[in-house]
Design a protein around this motif. Structure first.
Motif, mmCIF file in Angstrom:
data_model
loop_
_atom_site.group_PDB
_atom_site.id
_atom_site.type_symbol
_atom_site.label_atom_id
_atom_site.label_comp_id
_atom_site.label_asym_id
_atom_site.label_seq_id
_atom_site.Cartn_x
_atom_site.Cartn_y
_atom_site.Cartn_z
ATOM 1 N N SER A 66 0.832 -1.208 0.000
ATOM 2 C CA SER A 66 0.000 0.000 0.000
ATOM 3 C C SER A 66 0.864 1.255 0.000
ATOM 4 N N LEU A 91 -6.481 -3.535 -3.266
ATOM 5 C CA LEU A 91 -6.874 -4.940 -3.272
ATOM 6 C C LEU A 91 -7.364 -5.380 -4.648
ATOM 7 N N GLU A 95 -5.608 -8.265 -6.820
ATOM 8 C CA GLU A 95 -6.410 -9.398 -7.306
ATOM 9 C C GLU A 95 -6.229 -9.574 -8.809
ATOM 10 N N GLY A 101 -1.603 -10.474 -1.920
ATOM 11 C CA GLY A 101 -2.382 -9.472 -1.210
ATOM 12 C C GLY A 101 -1.657 -8.141 -1.163
ATOM 13 N N VAL A 102 -2.064 -7.317 -0.209
ATOM 14 C CA VAL A 102 -1.525 -5.974 -0.069
ATOM 15 C C VAL A 102 -0.910 -5.818 1.321
ATOM 16 N N TRP A 133 -14.923 -6.082 0.634
ATOM 17 C CA TRP A 133 -14.016 -6.803 -0.265
ATOM 18 C C TRP A 133 -14.415 -8.261 -0.398
ATOM 19 N N ALA A 137 -7.426 -11.787 -2.675
ATOM 20 C CA ALA A 137 -6.236 -11.072 -2.205
ATOM 21 C C ALA A 137 -6.452 -10.638 -0.753
ATOM 22 N N LYS A 138 -5.431 -10.776 0.059
ATOM 23 C CA LYS A 138 -5.552 -10.492 1.492
ATOM 24 C C LYS A 138 -4.893 -9.165 1.874
ATOM 25 N N ILE A 139 -5.325 -8.623 2.986
ATOM 26 C CA ILE A 139 -4.560 -7.570 3.648
ATOM 27 C C ILE A 139 -3.497 -8.270 4.486
ATOM 28 N N LYS A 170 -9.549 -13.042 5.704
ATOM 29 C CA LYS A 170 -9.074 -12.117 4.680
ATOM 30 C C LYS A 170 -7.807 -11.371 5.104
#
Length: 277
Positions: A66, A91, A95, A101-102, A133, A137-139, A170
């Motif tokens: 990020s 995100l 994806e 992920g981010v 979301w 893709a995950k945080i 997630k």
């Protein structure tokens, strides 16, 4: 081992993936948009799809980071709304690129608020984003640097926030070695103890990524200044050896965020592969 580094998207997402391939890297990290802005990006979906296909074809893993202004503990409603929109955008890009992920920093404590309110603010932010979301893709929450006891530096904090979130599935974790060293979480000599604790509380079961960085300063000084893995840093090669050879990390990407002025990432990846490949 899956070694890689942070790569610019100046030539697009596919261009970043091709650069990783040229460097013989098995993974790479990228900023999904301008790293100094929270403005939502109308990204090139075809370029992202080509990046995903190229990575799948060449067994390369990617992860997004990020932008710098992203904060899970925003100071006001305007910043809160900006961060939420930006993270959802990040995100979506991750994806589309087929990324894990981010990476998102845990957040900085707002000193005027009690500690419990800071944790609640962080939870509210994660819930607001992840309730909207629906992708895979995950945080990836990253441990903070800082002096011992600073907000977001312990494995317990990261695990507890994930557990309390409405969508823990997630959320994954990103372990930064320099950050851990700066606060004394990992002082170079306590890896077995840290690994044991991390397993017991469930941290390493959700680990998706390692930021592999040496430190220009000694442990517990709260200094987040990166150095090359092999060379001038305070974390010894033998100490990295213990961490990198952990069986659980065999398929987890190790991403370099080390200064390129001292040693090119291409050369550093080569050295890592020769030593631990």
């Amino acid at each position: 081992m899956r070694f890689g580094c942070h790569i610019s998207i100046r030539e697009g997402y596919l261009g970043a993936a091709k650069k990783a391939f040229q460097m013989n890297a098995a993974a790479f990290q990228y900023f999904p948009k301008n790293p100094r802005s929270l403005i939502v990006k109308d990204f090139n979906k075809e370029d992202a799809a080509l990046c995903k296909a190229f990575c799948e074809e060449n067994a390369i893993q990617s992860v997004s980071h990020s932008p710098y202004p992203t904060s899970l503990t925003p100071h006001n409603e305007e910043k809160r709304d900006q961060v939420i929109r930006s993270l959802l955008n990040d995100l979506a890009i991750a994806e589309a690129c087929g990324s894990i992920g981010v990476v998102v920093h845990f957040g900085k404590r707002i000193s005027r608020l009690p500690l419990i309110e800071n944790y609640q603010l962080l939870l509210d932010m994660l819930n607001e984003v992840l309730n909207q979301w629906e992708g895979s893709a995950k945080i990836l929450l990253e441990n903070n640097a800082g002096l011992p006891g600073v907000f977001g530096t312990t494995l317990e904090e990261l695990v507890q926030i994930r557990k309390l979130c409405e969508h823990p599935e997630k959320i994954g974790f990103c372990f930064d070695t320099c950050h851990a060293f700066s606060c004394g979480l990992w002082d170079g000599g306590n890896w077995r103890e840290l690994m044991k604790k991390g397993r017991e509380i469930g941290y390493f079961a959700e680990l998706e990524l390692i930021h592999l960085n040496n430190s220009k300063y000694a442990a517990r000084l709260g200094k987040d200044r990166h150095a090359p893995i092999i060379g001038s840093g305070y974390i010894k090669e033998s100490q990295f050896d213990q961490l990198i050879k952990t069986p659980h990390f065999k398929n987890i990407p190790f991403i370099l965020e080390t200064p390129k002025e001292e040693l090119s990432h291409s050369k550093e990846i080569q050295l890592l592969q020769e030593r631990w490949g």
